[in-house]
Design a protein around this motif. Structure first.
Motif, PDB file in Angstrom:
ATOM      1  N   ALA A 100     -17.008  11.799 -10.492  1.00 49.68           N
ATOM      2  CA  ALA A 100     -17.167  10.537  -9.771  1.00 49.68           C
ATOM      3  C   ALA A 100     -17.558   9.401 -10.698  1.00 49.68           C
ATOM      4  CB  ALA A 100     -18.223  10.686  -8.682  1.00 49.68           C
ATOM      5  N   THR A 101     -17.079   8.200 -10.364  1.00 51.17           N
ATOM      6  CA  THR A 101     -17.486   6.999 -11.097  1.00 51.17           C
ATOM      7  C   THR A 101     -18.315   6.069 -10.237  1.00 51.17           C
ATOM      8  OG1 THR A 101     -15.524   5.671 -10.525  1.00 51.17           O
ATOM      9  CG2 THR A 101     -15.346   7.143 -12.439  1.00 51.17           C
ATOM     10  N   CYS A 102     -18.376   6.332  -8.913  1.00 53.02           N
ATOM     11  CA  CYS A 102     -19.197   5.482  -8.048  1.00 53.02           C
ATOM     12  C   CYS A 102     -19.572   6.227  -6.776  1.00 53.02           C
ATOM     13  CB  CYS A 102     -18.461   4.181  -7.692  1.00 53.02           C
ATOM     14  SG  CYS A 102     -17.052   4.412  -6.582  1.00 53.02           S
ATOM     15  N   LEU A 103     -20.605   5.729  -6.115  1.00 53.50           N
ATOM     16  CA  LEU A 103     -21.017   6.198  -4.795  1.00 53.50           C
ATOM     17  C   LEU A 103     -20.331   5.327  -3.752  1.00 53.50           C
ATOM     18  CD1 LEU A 103     -22.995   7.833  -2.891  1.00 53.50           C
ATOM     19  CD2 LEU A 103     -24.569   5.897  -3.159  1.00 53.50           C
ATOM     20  N   ILE A 104     -19.764   5.942  -2.732  1.00 56.31           N
ATOM     21  CA  ILE A 104     -19.190   5.209  -1.610  1.00 56.31           C
ATOM     22  C   ILE A 104     -20.135   5.344  -0.418  1.00 56.31           C
ATOM     23  CG2 ILE A 104     -17.253   5.014  -0.005  1.00 56.31           C
ATOM     24  CD1 ILE A 104     -15.508   6.390  -2.141  1.00 56.31           C
ATOM     25  N   GLU A 105     -20.565   4.222   0.118  1.00 55.74           N
ATOM     26  CA  GLU A 105     -21.395   4.227   1.322  1.00 55.74           C
ATOM     27  C   GLU A 105     -20.596   3.581   2.441  1.00 55.74           C
ATOM     28  OE1 GLU A 105     -25.515   2.212   2.967  1.00 55.74           O
ATOM     29  OE2 GLU A 105     -25.531   3.201   1.008  1.00 55.74           O
ATOM     30  N   VAL A 106     -20.436   4.315   3.542  1.00 57.09           N
ATOM     31  CA  VAL A 106     -19.706   3.812   4.698  1.00 57.09           C
ATOM     32  C   VAL A 106     -20.692   3.559   5.833  1.00 57.09           C
ATOM     33  CG1 VAL A 106     -17.849   4.238   6.354  1.00 57.09           C
ATOM     34  CG2 VAL A 106     -17.674   5.159   4.032  1.00 57.09           C
ATOM     35  N   GLN A 107     -20.730   2.332   6.304  1.00 59.70           N
ATOM     36  CA  GLN A 107     -21.595   1.964   7.431  1.00 59.70           C
ATOM     37  C   GLN A 107     -20.719   1.645   8.630  1.00 59.70           C
ATOM     38  OE1 GLN A 107     -24.006  -1.334   6.124  1.00 59.70           O
ATOM     39  NE2 GLN A 107     -25.236  -0.072   4.735  1.00 59.70           N
ATOM     40  N   VAL A 108     -20.932   2.374   9.704  1.00 54.37           N
ATOM     41  CA  VAL A 108     -20.166   2.153  10.934  1.00 54.37           C
ATOM     42  C   VAL A 108     -21.090   1.591  12.002  1.00 54.37           C
ATOM     43  CG1 VAL A 108     -18.865   3.265  12.804  1.00 54.37           C
ATOM     44  CG2 VAL A 108     -18.473   3.935  10.429  1.00 54.37           C
ATOM     45  N   THR A 109     -20.681   0.493  12.613  1.00 56.09           N
ATOM     46  CA  THR A 109     -21.471  -0.155  13.665  1.00 56.09           C
ATOM     47  C   THR A 109     -20.632  -0.294  14.934  1.00 56.09           C
ATOM     48  OG1 THR A 109     -20.819  -2.343  12.864  1.00 56.09           O
ATOM     49  CG2 THR A 109     -22.870  -1.436  12.009  1.00 56.09           C
ATOM     50  N   SER A 110     -21.321  -0.636  16.015  1.00 59.24           N
ATOM     51  CA  SER A 110     -20.678  -0.890  17.320  1.00 59.24           C
ATOM     52  C   SER A 110     -19.814   0.288  17.768  1.00 59.24           C
ATOM     53  CB  SER A 110     -19.837  -2.169  17.263  1.00 59.24           C
ATOM     54  OG  SER A 110     -20.618  -3.269  16.893  1.00 59.24           O
ATOM     55  N   ALA A 111     -20.378   1.502  17.616  1.00 62.15           N
ATOM     56  CA  ALA A 111     -19.692   2.717  18.061  1.00 62.15           C
ATOM     57  C   ALA A 111     -20.203   3.120  19.443  1.00 62.15           C
ATOM     58  CB  ALA A 111     -19.931   3.851  17.071  1.00 62.15           C
TER      59      ALA A 111
END
Length: 413
Positions: free
Chosen positions: A279-290
Motif C-alpha cells: 500500500a501507498t496510502c490509507l483510504i477512508e470512506v465516510q458514508v452519510t445519510s444512510a
C-alpha cells in the motif's frame, strides 16, 4: 462526549498487565516470533473470531474456552506458522502449548488463550516452542508491550499499538491494544490479530457486547484484498485493577468505556489498513445519510474493498464513476439522484450528476490534475452522501499496487 488522552505503554499501560516478546526460532528469518500478555489477576475475557469455515486450531480452542468460562489470565501468540488446516495433530499442538505455558506461569490451562499467525498448513515448530516458553515468561515486564507487538508480525512493515486513558469515578481507567495485519484482510475479520487490555471492572456480558460492537465498527470495516483468513481474532481482557466501581449495566459510564474501546480498535484497524501489503496510502470512506448504520457500513466497506476504486487511487485517477458503481452494487437501497460524492475537498458528483470542475477547458484540466494530486496524500478521504436517511459509518482500506502481487506471489517461496 468521552474525554480521553493518548498515553504510552500499549497493552501494559492498564494496571496489572505484563507482556513479553522473544525470538524462539519459529521464523526462518530469525526475527522475534513468540509473544505473551499476562494479567496479574483473573480478567473478564471476550473474543471475536474469524467467520471462515476453515479455522486454525487456536481459534477453535479460544471459542471452546470462552464458552466454558469468560475469564483468562494469559494470551499466548506465535508467528511463523498459522497451525491452520493441520488436523488432529495441530489441535494437540495447541493444547500442549497452553499446558506448557500454564505450568510455567503456575496457572490453570483454561486460563490461557491462544493465537497464531503465519503460513496456512504449517504446524508450529514444537521443539522451538517448548524451549521458548521459559525464556518468554522470564521476559515478562510492565514495559514489554513493544516487544510483544514486534513478535506477532508477519508481512507487516510496522508494529501497531495504542493506549488511551479516561477518568471514571475520579480514578484513571486505561485501555491498551496491539495488532498485526497487512494482507488477507477483509470485513468479518481477516488475517489480523488484535489484543486489548483494560483495567476497568465490567460484567462478563457487557464486556462481550462492547467488544463485539467495537469490532463491528473497526476491524469489520477494514479491507485490503477481499480475503478472509483462518486465524483472525480479537481478544480483550478486563481485569478490574483500576479499582473503579464495577460497570454492570448500560448507562453513561458504560458508554464512556465503550467509546474508548471503540477508539482503540479503530486506531488499530486503520493502522492495519494503512500497512496493507504494497500500500501507498490509507483510504477512508465516510458514508452519510444512510437508512441505518448497517446500511452505511455496507456501502462504506463495499467502496473501500472495490479493486477498481483501489486501483484508480493507486493510479492517482479521480474516477468518481467507480465509487458510484461500488455504492450502487452494495445492496443498499437509495435513489441515485440523491447521491453525492466528494474526494477530499473536491466535489465530484451532486444530486446524481457529475460536477464540472470548470467550464473553461484549460482550468478544468488543472483542477482535475489537482484532484489527482490529492490522491498522492498519505490518507485519501472519500465522502459519500446517500440522501436516504440519517445514519453514518466509516470503512478503511488501502490502494492496490504492483507490490501487492509481488509480495503475495513470493510469500511461501
Amino acid at each position: 462526549m468521552t474525554h480521553y488522552k493518548m498515553i504510552p505503554g500499549g497493552v501494559t499501560a492498564p494496571k496489572g498487565f505484563q507482556a513479553a516478546g522473544i525470538t524462539a526460532g519459529l521464523k526462518a528469518s530469525g526475527q522475534s516470533d513468540l509473544a505473551l500478555i499476562v494479567s496479574k489477576s483473573s480478567a473478564i475475557a471476550a473474543g471475536v473470531f474469524t467467520t471462515s469455515q476453515v479455522r486454525a486450531a487456536c481459534v477453535d480452542y479460544c471459542r471452546q474456552q470462552l464458552q466454558k468460562k469468560a475469564s483468562a489470565r494469559a494470551i499466548l501468540c506465535n508467528s511463523g506458522q498459522a497451525n491452520a488446516a493441520t488436523g488432529e495433530q495441530g489441535w494437540q499442538d495447541a493444547l500442549e502449548t497452553a499446558q506448557l505455558l500454564a505450568k510455567t506461569l503456575k496457572i490453570e490451562p483454561d486460563e490461557v488463550l491462544l493465537a497464531s499467525t503465519g503460513v496456512i498448513g504449517q504446524r508450529m515448530k514444537m521443539s522451538a516452542f517448548r524451549e521458548g516458553i521459559s525464556p518468554l515468561v522470564a521476559a515478562l515486564s510492565e514495559t514489554g508491550s513493544d516487544a510483544a507487538a514486534e513478535a506477532i508480525l508477519t508481512t507487516d512493515l510496522v508494529t501497531k499499538t495504542i493506549a488511551l486513558e479516561t477518568t471514571i469515578a475520579d480514578r484513571p481507567v486505561r485501555i491498551g491494544g496491539m495488532a498485526k495485519g497487512s494482507g488477507m484482510i477483509h470485513p468479518n475479520m481477516a488475517t489480523m490479530l488484535a489484543f486489548v487490555t483494560c483495567d476497568a471492572a465490567v460484567s462478563t456480558s457487557l464486556w462481550q457486547e462492547m467488544v463485539q460492537r467495537a469490532a463491528q465498527r473497526s476491524f469489520n470495516q477494514i479491507t485490503v484484498d477481499g480475503d478472509t483468513s483462518t486465524n483472525d481474532a480479537l481478544i480483550a481482557l478486563a481485569n478490574g485493577q483500576s479499582r473503579t466501581p464495577a460497570i454492570t449495566e448500560t448507562g453513561e459510564t458504560a458508554e464512556q468505556l465503550e467509546a474508548m474501546l471503540t477508539k482503540v480498535c479503530q486506531h488499530l484497524a486503520k493502522a492495519i489498513a494503512r500497512d496493507g501489503e504494497g500500500a501507498t496510502c490509507l483510504i477512508e470512506v465516510q458514508v452519510t445519510s444512510a437508512p441505518d448504520e448497517s446500511a452505511a457500513q455496507q456501502v462504506a466497506k463495499t467502496i473501500a474493498g472495490s479493486s477498481l476504486v483501489k486501483s484508480a487511487i493507486f493510479g492517482r485517477d479521480p474516477n468518481w464513476g467507480r465509487i458510484a458503481a461500488a455504492a450502487g452494487r452494495s445492496g443498499v437501497l437509495f435513489e441515485q439522484e440523491n447521491l453525492k460524492i466528494k474526494l477530499g475537498d473536491f466535489l465530484l458528483l451532486e444530486k446524481g450528476q457529475p460536477v464540472n470542475f470548470d467550464q473553461n477547458a484549460a482550468s478544468d484540466y488543472l483542477k482535475k490534475a489537482a484532484a489527482g494530486a490529492y490522491l498522492k496524500e498519505d490518507t485519501v478521504l472519500i465522502q459519500v452522501d446517500l440522501g436516504a436517511g440519517e445514519a453514518t459509518s466509516q470503512a478503511w482500506g488501502c490502494d492496490l499496487s504492483y507490490d501487492y502481487v509481488r509480495i503475495n506471489a513470493e510469500y511461501t517461496t
